[in-house]
Structure formats: structure tokens, C-alpha cells
Design a protein around this motif. Structure first.
Motif, PDB file in Angstrom:
ATOM      1  N   TRP A   1       6.377 -11.735  -3.091  1.00  0.00           N
ATOM      2  CA  TRP A   1       6.865 -10.613  -3.876  1.00  0.00           C
ATOM      3  C   TRP A   1       7.598  -9.630  -2.993  1.00  0.00           C
ATOM      4  CZ3 TRP A   1       4.119  -8.770  -8.714  1.00  0.00           C
ATOM      5  CH2 TRP A   1       3.432  -9.820  -9.328  1.00  0.00           C
ATOM      6  N   ALA A   2       8.661  -9.057  -3.514  1.00  0.00           N
ATOM      7  CA  ALA A   2       9.364  -7.975  -2.817  1.00  0.00           C
ATOM      8  C   ALA A   2       8.863  -6.647  -3.374  1.00  0.00           C
ATOM      9  CB  ALA A   2      10.873  -8.096  -3.014  1.00  0.00           C
ATOM     10  N   LEU A   3       7.606  -6.305  -3.032  1.00  0.00           N
ATOM     11  CA  LEU A   3       7.013  -5.077  -3.547  1.00  0.00           C
ATOM     12  C   LEU A   3       7.527  -3.866  -2.787  1.00  0.00           C
ATOM     13  CD1 LEU A   3       3.264  -6.040  -4.082  1.00  0.00           C
ATOM     14  CD2 LEU A   3       5.047  -5.836  -5.795  1.00  0.00           C
ATOM     15  N   ALA A   4       7.711  -2.768  -3.497  1.00  0.00           N
ATOM     16  CA  ALA A   4       8.089  -1.524  -2.835  1.00  0.00           C
ATOM     17  C   ALA A   4       6.982  -1.106  -1.876  1.00  0.00           C
ATOM     18  CB  ALA A   4       8.327  -0.425  -3.882  1.00  0.00           C
ATOM     19  N   THR A   5       7.374  -0.488  -0.778  1.00  0.00           N
ATOM     20  CA  THR A   5       6.394  -0.123   0.248  1.00  0.00           C
ATOM     21  C   THR A   5       5.368   0.884  -0.255  1.00  0.00           C
ATOM     22  OG1 THR A   5       7.926   1.566   1.059  1.00  0.00           O
ATOM     23  CG2 THR A   5       7.992  -0.604   2.132  1.00  0.00           C
ATOM     24  N   ASP A   6       5.730   1.697  -1.251  1.00  0.00           N
ATOM     25  CA  ASP A   6       4.792   2.692  -1.774  1.00  0.00           C
ATOM     26  C   ASP A   6       4.356   2.360  -3.200  1.00  0.00           C
ATOM     27  OD1 ASP A   6       7.228   3.106  -2.933  1.00  0.00           O
ATOM     28  OD2 ASP A   6       7.247   5.287  -2.658  1.00  0.00           O
ATOM     29  N   GLU A   7       4.352   1.068  -3.553  1.00  0.00           N
ATOM     30  CA  GLU A   7       3.926   0.645  -4.884  1.00  0.00           C
ATOM     31  C   GLU A   7       2.472   1.088  -5.125  1.00  0.00           C
ATOM     32  OE1 GLU A   7       3.471  -0.306  -8.297  1.00  0.00           O
ATOM     33  OE2 GLU A   7       5.288  -1.374  -7.694  1.00  0.00           O
ATOM     34  N   PRO A   8       2.230   1.978  -6.100  1.00  0.00           N
ATOM     35  CA  PRO A   8       0.868   2.503  -6.285  1.00  0.00           C
ATOM     36  C   PRO A   8      -0.089   1.491  -6.889  1.00  0.00           C
ATOM     37  CG  PRO A   8       2.323   3.333  -7.996  1.00  0.00           C
ATOM     38  CD  PRO A   8       3.196   2.584  -7.038  1.00  0.00           C
ATOM     39  N   ARG A   9       0.412   0.422  -7.453  1.00  0.00           N
ATOM     40  CA  ARG A   9      -0.452  -0.563  -8.111  1.00  0.00           C
ATOM     41  C   ARG A   9      -0.437  -1.902  -7.382  1.00  0.00           C
ATOM     42  NH1 ARG A   9       2.322   2.230 -12.064  1.00  0.00           N
ATOM     43  NH2 ARG A   9       1.036   3.453 -13.485  1.00  0.00           N
ATOM     44  N   ASN A  10      -0.335  -1.866  -6.073  1.00  0.00           N
ATOM     45  CA  ASN A  10      -0.303  -3.098  -5.291  1.00  0.00           C
ATOM     46  C   ASN A  10      -1.721  -3.610  -5.077  1.00  0.00           C
ATOM     47  OD1 ASN A  10       0.328  -5.221  -3.638  1.00  0.00           O
ATOM     48  ND2 ASN A  10       0.688  -3.980  -1.827  1.00  0.00           N
ATOM     49  N   SER A  11      -2.246  -4.320  -6.050  1.00  0.00           N
ATOM     50  CA  SER A  11      -3.589  -4.871  -5.961  1.00  0.00           C
ATOM     51  C   SER A  11      -3.610  -6.198  -6.697  1.00  0.00           C
ATOM     52  CB  SER A  11      -4.616  -3.912  -6.570  1.00  0.00           C
ATOM     53  OG  SER A  11      -4.442  -3.830  -7.973  1.00  0.00           O
ATOM     54  N   PHE A  12      -4.672  -6.963  -6.490  1.00  0.00           N
ATOM     55  CA  PHE A  12      -4.750  -8.300  -7.076  1.00  0.00           C
ATOM     56  C   PHE A  12      -4.672  -8.253  -8.596  1.00  0.00           C
ATOM     57  CE2 PHE A  12      -7.394 -11.638  -8.989  1.00  0.00           C
ATOM     58  CZ  PHE A  12      -6.670 -12.752  -8.592  1.00  0.00           C
ATOM     59  N   GLY A  13      -5.433  -7.347  -9.219  1.00  0.00           N
ATOM     60  CA  GLY A  13      -5.452  -7.289 -10.673  1.00  0.00           C
ATOM     61  C   GLY A  13      -4.090  -6.985 -11.275  1.00  0.00           C
ATOM     62  N   TYR A  14      -3.390  -6.024 -10.701  1.00  0.00           N
ATOM     63  CA  TYR A  14      -2.069  -5.682 -11.235  1.00  0.00           C
ATOM     64  C   TYR A  14      -1.059  -6.792 -10.967  1.00  0.00           C
ATOM     65  CZ  TYR A  14      -3.434  -0.944 -12.490  1.00  0.00           C
ATOM     66  OH  TYR A  14      -4.026   0.134 -13.090  1.00  0.00           O
ATOM     67  N   ARG A  15      -1.177  -7.478  -9.832  1.00  0.00           N
ATOM     68  CA  ARG A  15      -0.309  -8.627  -9.567  1.00  0.00           C
ATOM     69  C   ARG A  15      -0.543  -9.714 -10.614  1.00  0.00           C
ATOM     70  NH1 ARG A  15       1.721  -9.905  -4.248  1.00  0.00           N
ATOM     71  NH2 ARG A  15       1.722  -8.099  -2.879  1.00  0.00           N
ATOM     72  N   LEU A  16      -1.817  -9.962 -10.913  1.00  0.00           N
ATOM     73  CA  LEU A  16      -2.146 -10.985 -11.903  1.00  0.00           C
ATOM     74  C   LEU A  16      -1.594 -10.611 -13.269  1.00  0.00           C
ATOM     75  CD1 LEU A  16      -3.772 -13.634 -12.337  1.00  0.00           C
ATOM     76  CD2 LEU A  16      -5.729 -12.200 -12.936  1.00  0.00           C
ATOM     77  N   TYR A  17      -1.731  -9.342 -13.637  1.00  0.00           N
ATOM     78  CA  TYR A  17      -1.221  -8.876 -14.932  1.00  0.00           C
ATOM     79  C   TYR A  17       0.301  -9.042 -15.020  1.00  0.00           C
ATOM     80  CZ  TYR A  17       0.547  -5.415 -18.284  1.00  0.00           C
ATOM     81  OH  TYR A  17       1.245  -4.790 -19.288  1.00  0.00           O
ATOM     82  N   ALA A  18       1.005  -8.567 -14.001  1.00  0.00           N
ATOM     83  CA  ALA A  18       2.467  -8.621 -14.025  1.00  0.00           C
ATOM     84  C   ALA A  18       3.003 -10.046 -13.933  1.00  0.00           C
ATOM     85  CB  ALA A  18       3.040  -7.770 -12.891  1.00  0.00           C
TER      86      ALA A  18
END
Length: 443
Positions: free
Chosen positions: A212-229
């Protein structure tokens, strides 16, 4: 018969017995050499004790009123361009909050709060404005915008998690209301969604892995939110499916009161801290329908909370939801920056933990038992007629009086789930009124 003769006559049986014992010893030895199996987040399966999902039912009069209180937030915070503020009276929005607004619209239509004409008018305005938003250099919408001028706030980076929620909402819209499909397709033609996924050039595998190319300050960078998205991000292209279903490196499970749950590892200024999150799993159930993994994780989290709730000797509460700060837009709107934002951005997850209204309603919709009913009653007094629902309770039991789009959207989604089931469903398209006759539903 002599002993020697007896052994000779039984030699075939002895051979079989010795062979069996030798084989058994080899199996035991091999198993002892194997590493101990530890359950990973990718191996979670549904428990036998998982309760049946509740059947849909009509809303009560009181529940219908709760839905209208939630919808009032959007009446108050809709901008002339058709989008809505992420926080009450604060002119900013995010990809995540836009997804919340589209889900709120769909839920309000299902609950007969909106007429067909008003719903179509709002959807048309929102999709048009989305098509006019300036994009970042990668051809993607940025994470945050000024709600009125549509100027990008802060860094121009996009948010993969926020985009995942927006795509979930757009996919639901496509299925339930295909008359808006052309406008949605126009968005997909403009947005370079493939830029959310990068090749991992460091990999030496024959088939290149992706991440994933996640933003460096992504506030929801966690396993659960990754799974949801991941449910909709995997549909971007063939490479995206590999990326979003590949668990983050180092994903671990943690033991809380004898129950194994994913260690979400929320980012803080001091690195990743152990944390527990329920919202992304609850959103999956409300919007897309539970899969075995998200359902089991939600069930385990609920058991942890139930156990601590019923203990005679109290333990510290386990928080599963957290207050999220607004973006730092002080340079763009110096007179409108909320005072609490900097403190929230610098705080650890435990300091921002809340008993949230949004989670209480989601638990109430998905798992209708005495515990979820008690939780819902705890937040019942946080409704502000004419404004919407407040965010929840802080750790010190004071009211977190922020009124935001996400809280009120999830209240609407939860009540719509009770009445008609999940938001995206091939067999849930009901035309019957979802409210009791005493609720005074709009025809």
C-alpha cells in the motif's frame, strides 16, 4: 508349546506391532521438531459460539426519532456545493467524511427520511462537486479539503483508507441507485486509483509483491482499517488484490483476558502502541455484511468487553474507539482551528480513548443482547435535538461534545441495518416502509 516356537508363530504380528510403534515414534519426533503453531490474523475462523445474526425489523418510534436527530446534522452542515462539513460548523472535509455522507444519504433514503427527489438532488450535487475537486500530482483526491472552496488542506497526499471508505459508499450507490452510475464512472475516469498501489521493487520474488502507498500521517493505519478498506480497494486492478490482501509486515495477535485479537498498533508520536479497535469490523458488518474474519474479531472484542463489564473485581476498561483530530489547517483557516486538535494529535491512543456513540449504535444493531442494549442506553442522552449526536464519553466520563459527520452517519447506518439489513446486499432491497406506522415516516 515352547517359548521359541510361540515367538516364531507370532512373528508376523510382532513385526506389525513393532512397525506401528516405530512409525508412531517417528511421527511424535517430527511433530516435536516443528515450530509451535500460533494463530495469525489470517487464520481466524468463526467460533461455534458465534450468535445468529439478528433478523430485520421495523424501527420503533423512539428509534425513528434517533435517526432524524442524526440526519439533522447533515441538514445543518451541507455546503452550497453539495458536500458536508466533517465536524459541526467547521468548514473542512475528508475522503472518509465524504464516504460517511454518502452512506448517511443512502441510510436516510432507506429509512424514508428523504424523499426520492431530495435524495437524487443531494447525490447529484455531491457527485458533481467530487468531480470538480482538485487532484494531487498523482491524480488522486487529497485526504483533506476546505469544505467550501475545495482547496486542499495540509499535505496533498491521498488517504488509501479514506478512499476505501469512499469507494465502499460509491459501490453501494451503484448497486442500489444505478441511475447515478454515469456520474460515478466519470469519477473513476478522472481518478488514477492505481497510484494507491506501488510495486515493491526490493522483492526478489518471481511474481513481484505489492504494498500500500499509505500517507505517512494516515490516522487509520491499522490492521482493522486495512481489512475494511481492502474490500473495494482490491477491485482497482489485478495488482491491487495482491497488495490489499497481503497482511502488514509484523502483524501480531495479542492476548487480552485469554482471548486472542489483532494488535492494531495505532501510530503515535512515540511509535506504534498496542491498541484494540472495533469500528472497522463493525462497519464491515453494517455496510458489506460480515465475512468470517471480521465477524469473529468483532465477536472476540465484544466478549472481552462483556467479561470486563460483568467482573466483580473491576479491571481497567478496554477502549476500542478513539477521538480523531481535525487536520492541522491553521495556515489555511487561522481563525477556525479547533483548540483541542493539537492536544489530540500529540496524545497516545489511550489518552484519546472514548466510549463512542457510533460504536454503541453499531453494537446495538449487529449484536442485540443485554450488553449492547446497556451500551446504547449509556449514550442515549448524547443526542442534541436540532444538531445531531455527540461523539461519546472521554476516559474520565466527561462528555466528548464534538458533533461530527462520522458519528451521525454510523447512527443512521445502524438504524438502517436494523430495518433493512446491510447497505450493500443483493437480497436486501426492500420497498416496504422501515418504520412503524406510529413513527410518521415520510412517504
Amino acid at each position: 508349546m515352547r517359548t521359541r516356537d510361540a515367538l516364531l508363530s507370532a512373528r508376523s504380528y510382532l513385526t506389525i506391532l513393532i512397525g506401528f510403534l516405530l512409525g508412531f515414534a517417528i511421527v511424535v519426533w517430527v511433530e516435536k521438531q516443528m515450530p509451535t503453531r500460533v494463530e495469525s490474523s489470517t487464520g481466524i475462523t468463526l467460533s461455534k459460539e458465534f450468535p445468529p445474526l439478528p433478523a430485520s425489523r421495523e424501527l420503533t418510534l423512539e428509534e425513528a426519532i434517533w435517526a432524524r436527530v442524526a440526519w439533522q446534522y447533515y441538514v445543518n452542515n451541507t455546503q452550497p456545493n453539495g458536500l458536508t462539513n466533517a465536524h459541526d460548523g467547521e468548514p473542512w472535509l475528508s475522503l472518509w467524511s465524504i464516504g460517511s455522507y454518502l452512506f448517511a444519504l443512502t441510510a436516510a433514503k432507506q429509512l424514508a427520511i428523504l424523499t426520492t427527489d431530495e435524495f437524487n438532488e443531494r447525490i447529484t450535487a455531491a457527485l458533481f462537486t467530487l468531480s470538480q475537486m482538485p487532484l494531487n500530482p498523482e491524480g488522486l483526491p487529497a485526504a483533506y479539503y476546505h469544505a467550501d472552496t475545495l482547496k486542499i488542506l495540509g499535505k496533498p497526499e491521498s488517504s488509501a483508507i479514506g478512499m476505501g471508505r469512499l469507494l465502499n459508499a460509491l459501490q453501494t450507490l451503484l448497486w442500489r441507485y444505478p441511475q447515478h452510475a454515469a456520474a460515478v464512472r466519470d469519477l473513476f475516469n478522472q481518478w488514477q486509483l492505481g497510484a494507491l498501489i506501488e510495486n515493491n521493487t526490493a522483492s526478489q520474488a518471481a511474481v513481484p509483491l505489492h504494498h500500500w502507498a499509505l500517507a505517512t500521517d494516515e490516522p487509520r493505519n491499522s490492521f482493522g482499517y486495512r481489512l475494511y478498506a481492502s474490500h473495494t480497494l482490491r477491485l482497482i486492478d489485478s495488482a491491487a488484490g495482491l497488495a490489499v490482501t497481503n497482511p502488514p509486515s509484523g502483524q501480531q495477535m495479542i492476548d487480552i483476558d485469554g482471548i486472542m485479537v489483532p494488535d492494531e498498533g495505532l501510530r503515535t508520536p512515540w511509535g506504534r502502541q498496542p491498541s484494540l479497535i472495533s469500528l472497522p469490523y463493525l462497519l464491515t458488518g453494517l455496510e458489506l455484511g460480515f465475512d468470517a474474519q471480521s465477524a469473529e474479531i468483532a465477536w472476540r472484542i465484544m466478549q472481552i468487553q462483556q467479561r470486563r463489564h460483568s467482573l466483580r473485581v473491576s479491571k481497567p476498561p478496554v477502549s476500542t474507539d478513539y477521538a480523531e483530530p481535525a487536520p492541522d489547517y491553521v495556515n489555511d483557516l487561522p481563525d477556525r482551528q479547533p483548540l483541542q486538535n493539537r492536544a489530540l494529535r500529540d496524545a497516545t491512543p489511550e489518552q484519546t480513548a472514548i466510549t463512542s456513540t457510533r460504536s454503541a449504535f453499531a453494537w446495538y444493531a449487529l449484536f442485540r443482547n443485554s450488553w449492547s442494549e446497556a451500551l446504547r442506553q449509556q449514550v442515549q442522552h448524547l443526542q442534541v435535538p436540532g444538531k445531531g449526536w455527540q461523539r461519546g464519553f472521554n476516559l474520565n466520563s466527561s462528555v466528548n461534545d464534538v458533533i461530527d459527520a462520522d458519528t451521525n452517519a454510523i447512527v443512521l447506518e445502524s438504524l438502517a441495518y436494523i430495518a433493512q439489513g446491510q447497505m450493500l446486499c443483493l437480497a436486501c432491497l426492500s420497498t416496504s416502509p422501515p418504520l412503524t406506522s406510529s413513527a410518521g415516516a415520510t412517504p
